[in-house]
Design a protein around this motif. Structure first.
Motif, PDB file in Angstrom:
ATOM      1  N   PHE A 355      64.673 -49.504  77.660  1.00 60.06           N
ATOM      2  CA  PHE A 355      65.124 -48.448  76.763  1.00 60.06           C
ATOM      3  C   PHE A 355      64.627 -47.102  77.275  1.00 60.06           C
ATOM      4  O   PHE A 355      63.749 -47.019  78.140  1.00 60.06           O
ATOM      5  CB  PHE A 355      64.659 -48.686  75.324  1.00 60.06           C
ATOM      6  CG  PHE A 355      63.192 -48.997  75.165  1.00 60.06           C
ATOM      7  CD1 PHE A 355      62.228 -47.999  75.217  1.00 60.06           C
ATOM      8  CD2 PHE A 355      62.770 -50.302  74.938  1.00 60.06           C
ATOM      9  CE1 PHE A 355      60.872 -48.283  75.061  1.00 60.06           C
ATOM     10  CE2 PHE A 355      61.423 -50.611  74.776  1.00 60.06           C
ATOM     11  CZ  PHE A 355      60.473 -49.589  74.837  1.00 60.06           C
ATOM     12  N   ILE A 356      65.204 -46.034  76.719  1.00 55.13           N
ATOM     13  CA  ILE A 356      64.891 -44.662  77.116  1.00 55.13           C
ATOM     14  C   ILE A 356      63.948 -44.028  76.095  1.00 55.13           C
ATOM     15  O   ILE A 356      64.132 -44.175  74.889  1.00 55.13           O
ATOM     16  CB  ILE A 356      66.168 -43.814  77.202  1.00 55.13           C
ATOM     17  CG1 ILE A 356      67.106 -44.344  78.287  1.00 55.13           C
ATOM     18  CG2 ILE A 356      65.837 -42.340  77.429  1.00 55.13           C
ATOM     19  CD1 ILE A 356      66.745 -43.957  79.689  1.00 55.13           C
ATOM     20  N   ILE A 357      62.934 -43.319  76.598  1.00 48.94           N
ATOM     21  CA  ILE A 357      62.092 -42.481  75.746  1.00 48.94           C
ATOM     22  C   ILE A 357      62.228 -41.028  76.220  1.00 48.94           C
ATOM     23  O   ILE A 357      62.624 -40.773  77.360  1.00 48.94           O
ATOM     24  CB  ILE A 357      60.613 -42.909  75.770  1.00 48.94           C
ATOM     25  CG1 ILE A 357      60.046 -42.847  77.197  1.00 48.94           C
ATOM     26  CG2 ILE A 357      60.447 -44.297  75.182  1.00 48.94           C
ATOM     27  CD1 ILE A 357      58.558 -43.099  77.288  1.00 48.94           C
ATOM     28  N   SER A 358      61.898 -40.074  75.338  1.00 49.86           N
ATOM     29  CA  SER A 358      62.013 -38.658  75.696  1.00 49.86           C
ATOM     30  C   SER A 358      60.704 -37.939  75.395  1.00 49.86           C
ATOM     31  O   SER A 358      59.995 -38.274  74.448  1.00 49.86           O
ATOM     32  CB  SER A 358      63.168 -37.992  74.941  1.00 49.86           C
ATOM     33  OG  SER A 358      62.926 -37.975  73.552  1.00 49.86           O
ATOM     34  N   SER A 359      60.407 -36.926  76.219  1.00 51.37           N
ATOM     35  CA  SER A 359      59.209 -36.130  76.012  1.00 51.37           C
ATOM     36  C   SER A 359      59.398 -35.218  74.813  1.00 51.37           C
ATOM     37  O   SER A 359      60.512 -34.999  74.340  1.00 51.37           O
ATOM     38  CB  SER A 359      58.913 -35.290  77.259  1.00 51.37           C
ATOM     39  OG  SER A 359      59.913 -34.290  77.427  1.00 51.37           O
ATOM     40  N   LYS A 360      58.321 -34.669  74.338  1.00 51.53           N
ATOM     41  CA  LYS A 360      58.410 -33.701  73.253  1.00 51.53           C
ATOM     42  C   LYS A 360      59.220 -32.492  73.695  1.00 51.53           C
ATOM     43  O   LYS A 360      59.244 -32.121  74.869  1.00 51.53           O
ATOM     44  CB  LYS A 360      57.022 -33.254  72.818  1.00 51.53           C
ATOM     45  CG  LYS A 360      56.275 -34.294  72.018  1.00 51.53           C
ATOM     46  CD  LYS A 360      56.868 -34.485  70.634  1.00 51.53           C
ATOM     47  CE  LYS A 360      56.617 -33.306  69.745  1.00 51.53           C
ATOM     48  NZ  LYS A 360      57.179 -33.484  68.395  1.00 51.53           N
ATOM     49  N   LEU A 361      59.909 -31.876  72.740  1.00 52.87           N
ATOM     50  CA  LEU A 361      60.735 -30.717  73.034  1.00 52.87           C
ATOM     51  C   LEU A 361      59.874 -29.537  73.476  1.00 52.87           C
ATOM     52  O   LEU A 361      58.810 -29.287  72.924  1.00 52.87           O
ATOM     53  CB  LEU A 361      61.547 -30.330  71.799  1.00 52.87           C
ATOM     54  CG  LEU A 361      62.636 -31.328  71.391  1.00 52.87           C
ATOM     55  CD1 LEU A 361      63.231 -30.912  70.057  1.00 52.87           C
ATOM     56  CD2 LEU A 361      63.724 -31.390  72.445  1.00 52.87           C
ATOM     57  N   ASN A 362      60.393 -28.832  74.476  1.00 49.97           N
ATOM     58  CA  ASN A 362      59.829 -27.622  75.068  1.00 49.97           C
ATOM     59  C   ASN A 362      58.479 -27.189  74.503  1.00 49.97           C
ATOM     60  O   ASN A 362      58.402 -26.371  73.585  1.00 49.97           O
ATOM     61  CB  ASN A 362      60.818 -26.476  74.920  1.00 49.97           C
ATOM     62  CG  ASN A 362      60.516 -25.376  75.927  1.00 49.97           C
ATOM     63  OD1 ASN A 362      59.439 -25.333  76.509  1.00 49.97           O
ATOM     64  ND2 ASN A 362      61.460 -24.495  76.132  1.00 49.97           N
ATOM     65  N   PRO A 363      57.380 -27.698  75.042  1.00 50.56           N
ATOM     66  CA  PRO A 363      56.067 -27.374  74.486  1.00 50.56           C
ATOM     67  C   PRO A 363      55.687 -25.909  74.653  1.00 50.56           C
ATOM     68  O   PRO A 363      54.834 -25.409  73.936  1.00 50.56           O
ATOM     69  CB  PRO A 363      55.125 -28.269  75.297  1.00 50.56           C
ATOM     70  CG  PRO A 363      55.842 -28.514  76.587  1.00 50.56           C
ATOM     71  CD  PRO A 363      57.298 -28.570  76.224  1.00 50.56           C
ATOM     72  N   TYR A 364      56.325 -25.213  75.586  1.00 50.29           N
ATOM     73  CA  TYR A 364      55.940 -23.826  75.829  1.00 50.29           C
ATOM     74  C   TYR A 364      56.403 -22.890  74.718  1.00 50.29           C
ATOM     75  O   TYR A 364      55.970 -21.757  74.647  1.00 50.29           O
ATOM     76  CB  TYR A 364      56.515 -23.360  77.172  1.00 50.29           C
ATOM     77  CG  TYR A 364      55.914 -24.117  78.325  1.00 50.29           C
ATOM     78  CD1 TYR A 364      54.676 -23.762  78.850  1.00 50.29           C
ATOM     79  CD2 TYR A 364      56.567 -25.231  78.846  1.00 50.29           C
ATOM     80  CE1 TYR A 364      54.111 -24.475  79.891  1.00 50.29           C
ATOM     81  CE2 TYR A 364      56.006 -25.941  79.899  1.00 50.29           C
ATOM     82  CZ  TYR A 364      54.775 -25.561  80.414  1.00 50.29           C
ATOM     83  OH  TYR A 364      54.218 -26.274  81.434  1.00 50.29           O
TER      84      TYR A 364
END
Length: 670
Positions: A355-364
């Motif tokens: 399955f696919i996981i995603s990183s947190k949205l634009n931390p900057y």
């Protein structure tokens, strides 16, 4: 009292074939005459055979030579407790079915790696040599398999697999992140891979190698730069991972461990490592290897209330689209995948499931509580034995078990006998109670029929523990897959496009719904497709702000044709057909915004103690500078202005009732 004895040896040709669904414990050994001290030791030219049981080993396993074997057959699974890796040259053997044909993908994650003589207490990488071809997969007493042969042809045959479709995806921003591995590439423990199927129906693969165990992590790191601007998302990355163990995996426990304590998880106190949703690839057969002929999409799972083990989470079926040469949607959306909601919301992943996981949205662009910008997050996702359980596979949408891809598993189980469903683990969670008496989550499934060609599903879940109905809540809500449908419908919260939105039910709640149209005139028909456990007196309307009309979509459909473009501000899902008369309109006088240059601080004063959802700062060109999720009625809020350039900025104040106020402010740049 367990007597102190030397290594627990499995006698040559010993078969352990217990009653179905009994728990086989290999007890801890406290003493050994050899250098190693294992809970399970399998000697040269010896094996252990387990069928329809869970084999539980408290610590580690040593498989002495290449003739030391563990055979898992039927619904047998291996569970381990301690974070002690396994050793030596022998192999575990476990079956899993390919569920697609020669032109479609399964997403995989291997439960084993390439066994190496003399390598002690370490997980090892996987490659194509770990996949074998059973001599007779219908006979579950069979333990004979041969190495699968790989072909460089695009088409697999009845006895070969194509190595041209074995790809990995690690911290990737789009289509160009897929990396070809062939059958010789070394894929580290926990990373997933793609592989196309076989002309054989439900073709059985025999994964053989050293069983994975214990704690490890996979990378999912967004650096702040979109490395693939022609496809995928521009504000996060994705990694293909999966269930890395020879047992079932509890996806809720996986997400809980990688979500912050502040969000209800058990990870970092304030930073969630990944977005708390999981994406599953599904694909229709088209008979073509050309990406422009693919028809597929991603189903979405989110874990729900992480403080409630009995809440299975929520699953939304995939929307199938066709693709251009860069992997983006080309405008022809063609159908939907299977609805696994009735099968424990697809919470439990079977052996081998990728399955696919995603990183947190634009931390900057996310500010920390002290007003400074955060460091990058979304670095890696963690796996532990505490996420493992025994739960037999049942991959039918209406079933009750762990799930691999889609389709049946008759060859894997060897019979069609209906078995009692048993779930168990050493992690302290009462899975039997979860199966028999889960928390009931009322659900509204909204289907949007687009251009009379396909349906897009969005889901509203009634969860009592939802922190805030009007903000994005990690694990309660789910972001839409980065599939970039040409025509789309989605729920909106905090400017994020959602496929799942949880609320604590209140008849005055209003949820924005957006539409994306790729043509001069795109037809949308919106209606409630299904109500699951929703009280009969709950009404559902779609409100059109332009026409000031409410349409009952519970008993009918809302129809509209929209011009090409994004329509995010016009429509709402409501639960009554009247405006909220008790809501007072905010004005400039309700807030005071100024820079306190003496201490380099932007101050927002809220004398009326209004409920603020978020404060967003833009420069004069409209570029996002920072965003604060507030969810508070505090009298004063501050943003550090020391790193801001001299000039005019726009402060956007959004209330929890969706009202928005914009105020200009001058920053001195001191």
């Amino acid at each position: 009292m367990i007597p102190q004895i030397p290594n627990f040896r499995i006698a040559s040709n010993c078969i352990s074939k217990n009653l179905k669904f009994t728990l086989a414990f290999i007890l801890a050994i406290t003493y050994s005459f050899n250098t190693f001290s294992q809970d399970l030791y399998v000697d040269d030219d010896s094996y252990l055979y387990a069928r329809d049981v869970v084999l539980f080993v408290n610590n580690d396993i040593r498989l002495e030579t290449d003739t030391s074997m563990l055979y898992m057959r039927g619904d047998a699974q291996l569970m381990q407790d301690a974070d002690i890796k396994n050793s030596d040259e022998g192999e575990l053997s476990v079956y899993q079915n390919q569920t697609v044909g020669a032109t479609e993908y399964n997403f995989w994650c291997s439960p084993v790696g390439v066994s190496v003589a003399g390598t002690a207490k370490a997980n090892v990488a996987f490659n194509g040599s770990n996949i074998h071809n059973p001599d007779d997969d219908a006979d579950l007493t069979n333990v004979v398999s041969t190495d699968y042969t790989y072909t460089s042809s695009y088409n697999a045959t009845a006895n070969t697999l194509s190595n041209q479709w074995i790809f990995t995806l690690i911290s990737a921003g789009g289509y160009n992140g897929w990396a070809l591995q062939l059958d010789t590439g070394s894929i580290a423990t926990g990373y997933g891979f793609t592989m196309k199927g076989s002309p054989n129906t439900d073709n059985v693969l025999d994964f053989r190698g050293r069983p994975n165990n214990g704690n490890f992590s996979v990378a999912c790191e967004f650096t702040g730069t979109d490395t693939d601007p022609n496809s995928g998302a521009d504000d996060h990355v994705e990694t293909l991972t999966g269930n890395p163990y020879p047992s079932a995996l509890d996806l809720k426990e996986f997400l809980k461990a990688n979500v912050s304590v502040a969000d209800g998880g058990a990870g970092h106190p304030t930073i969630s490592y990944i977005n708390a949703q999981i994406y599953f690839w599904e694909q229709q057969a088209t008979g073509s290897h050309y990406i422009t002929n693919y028809q597929g999409g991603y189903g979405t799972y989110t874990a729900g209330d992480l403080t409630d083990d009995m809440d299975n989470g929520t699953y939304v079926e995939a929307t199938f689209s066709t693709y251009d040469a860069q992997g983006g949607s080309n405008g022809d959306d063609v159908g939907t995948g299977a609805d696994y909601g009735p099968n424990n919301e697809r919470r439990f992943a079977a052996v081998g499931q990728g399955f696919i996981i995603s990183s947190k949205l634009n931390p900057y662009n996310v500010a920390m509580p002290d007003g400074t910008e955060a460091s990058p997050v979304g670095n890696e996702a963690f796996f532990t034995n505490a996420m493992r359980l025994y739960l037999a596979e049942d991959s039918t949408p209406g079933g009750d078990g762990s799930i691999f891809a889609k389709g049946g598993n008759a060859k894997k189980t060897g019979d069609s006998e209906k078995k009692e469903v048993i779930a168990m683990s050493h992690n302290g969670i009462d899975y039997q109670s979860i199966l028999n008496n889960p928390t009931i989550i009322p659900e509204i499934k909204i289907h949007t029929h687009i251009n009379n060609t396909f349906y897009k599903e969005n889901l509203i879940a009634f969860r009592e523990g939802t922190p805030n109905n009007t903000t994005y809540n990690n694990s309660f809500d789910a972001l839409s897959p980065a599939q970039d449908l040409a025509n789309d419908a989605y729920l909106i919260s905090d400017d994020k496009n959602l496929v799942i939105k949880s609320i604590k039910y209140d008849s005055n709640t209003r949820l924005p719904i957006g539409f994306k149209a790729n043509e001069i005139s795109t037809r949308f028909s919106v209606k409630v497709f299904k109500l699951n456990d929703v009280p009969a007196d709950v009404n559902v309307y779609l409100f059109d702000k332009d026409n000031n009309t409410y349409t009952d979509i519970k008993n009918g459909a809302f129809e509209v044709s929209l011009p090409k473009g994004i329509h995010n501000d016009r429509f709402e899902i409501t639960f009554n057909n009247q405006s909220n008369l008790n809501v007072e309109t905010i004005s400039n006088d309700d807030f005071k915004v100024f820079e306190n240059s003496g201490i380099s601080q932007l101050e927002i004063h809220n004398p009326q103690l209004l409920d603020i959802a978020s404060i967003t700062l833009y420069d004069v060109s409209g570029k996002l500078v920072t965003k604060r999720i507030i969810s508070s009625n505090e009298r004063k809020h501050t943003i550090d202005s020391r790193r801001l350039s001299t000039g005019t900025y726009i402060v956007e104040i959004k209330l929890t009732d969706q009202q928005v106020l914009n105020k200009k402010v001058m920053i001195s740049g001191n």
